[in-house]
Design an enzyme around this catalytic site. Sequence first.
Site, short mmCIF file in Angstrom:
data_model
loop_
_atom_site.label_atom_id
_atom_site.label_comp_id
_atom_site.label_asym_id
_atom_site.label_seq_id
_atom_site.Cartn_x
_atom_site.Cartn_y
_atom_site.Cartn_z
N HIS A 1 12.10 82.68 27.32
CA HIS A 1 12.82 81.57 27.96
C HIS A 1 13.42 80.66 26.91
CE1 HIS A 1 8.58 80.50 27.44
NE2 HIS A 1 9.00 79.27 27.19
N HIS B 1 14.53 76.62 26.29
CA HIS B 1 14.36 75.23 26.73
C HIS B 1 15.66 74.48 26.47
CE1 HIS B 1 9.79 75.22 26.62
NE2 HIS B 1 10.03 76.24 25.81
P1 5GP Z 1 6.63 77.82 25.88
O1 5GP Z 1 5.46 77.02 25.36
O2 5GP Z 1 6.18 79.20 26.28
O3 5GP Z 1 7.83 77.83 24.99
O4 5GP Z 1 7.15 77.06 27.18
C1 5GP Z 1 6.57 77.19 28.43
C2 5GP Z 1 7.06 76.01 29.23
O5 5GP Z 1 6.71 76.25 30.58
C3 5GP Z 1 6.42 74.68 28.83
O6 5GP Z 1 7.44 73.76 28.46
C4 5GP Z 1 5.66 74.25 30.07
O7 5GP Z 1 5.75 72.87 30.28
C5 5GP Z 1 6.34 75.03 31.15
N1 5GP Z 1 5.48 75.36 32.27
C6 5GP Z 1 4.19 75.77 32.23
N2 5GP Z 1 3.74 76.03 33.46
C7 5GP Z 1 4.77 75.80 34.30
C8 5GP Z 1 4.92 75.91 35.72
O8 5GP Z 1 4.01 76.28 36.47
N3 5GP Z 1 6.14 75.57 36.24
C9 5GP Z 1 7.18 75.16 35.45
N4 5GP Z 1 8.32 74.85 36.06
N5 5GP Z 1 7.07 75.05 34.11
C10 5GP Z 1 5.89 75.37 33.54
#
Ligand code: 5GP
Length: 145
Positions: free
Chosen positions: A107, A109
């Site tokens: 993903h 951001h």
């Molecule tokens: P990563 O740390 O993998 O780059 O980002 C994962 C993102 O997913 C984080 O920014 C976190 O806040 C978001 N996130 C985690 N759980 C959920 C969820 O259940 N729903 C949504 N919409 N975002 C989530």
Amino acid sequence: MSLTGAYDPANIFARILKGEIPAVKVWEDDDVLAFMDVFPQSEGHVLVISKTSRARNLLEVEPEVLATLAAATQRTARAVAKALSPEGFSIMQFNGEAGGQTVFHLHFHIIPRWADRPLKGHGHAPMADADVLRSLAERIAAALD
Ligand code: 5GP
């Protein structure tokens, strides 16, 4: 979780795509979904994911899916900029647990930035109010080209 390994079909984003977990959507088509991060690092933090790929990270993603995601991220960022008028924005993308990744479905951001508003910590931001997220998503969706 390291950079290598199997895709977990029960990861949070896979469950959102299957409709098992609710999400505040900004827009979607057959290939991508843009939705509000529920623990936003700033107001208007949006995530963009592929609906078709099981890539966990940048190393695994098919180049054509990456191109689609990049275009979707740009389209969404343009709408965020138009709707929320940030002074800047950050595109973030984390790979592997040691790289800061917490959800293992690739993903991007989109994080709007304002000089006088400190960024909340990645993985440490409080959960946002669903009504506030819905209102932001509507404003961003209305600004899509
Ligand atoms: P990563 O740390 O993998 O780059 O980002 C994962 C993102 O997913 C984080 O920014 C976190 O806040 C978001 N996130 C985690 N759980 C959920 C969820 O259940 N729903 C949504 N919409 N975002 C989530």
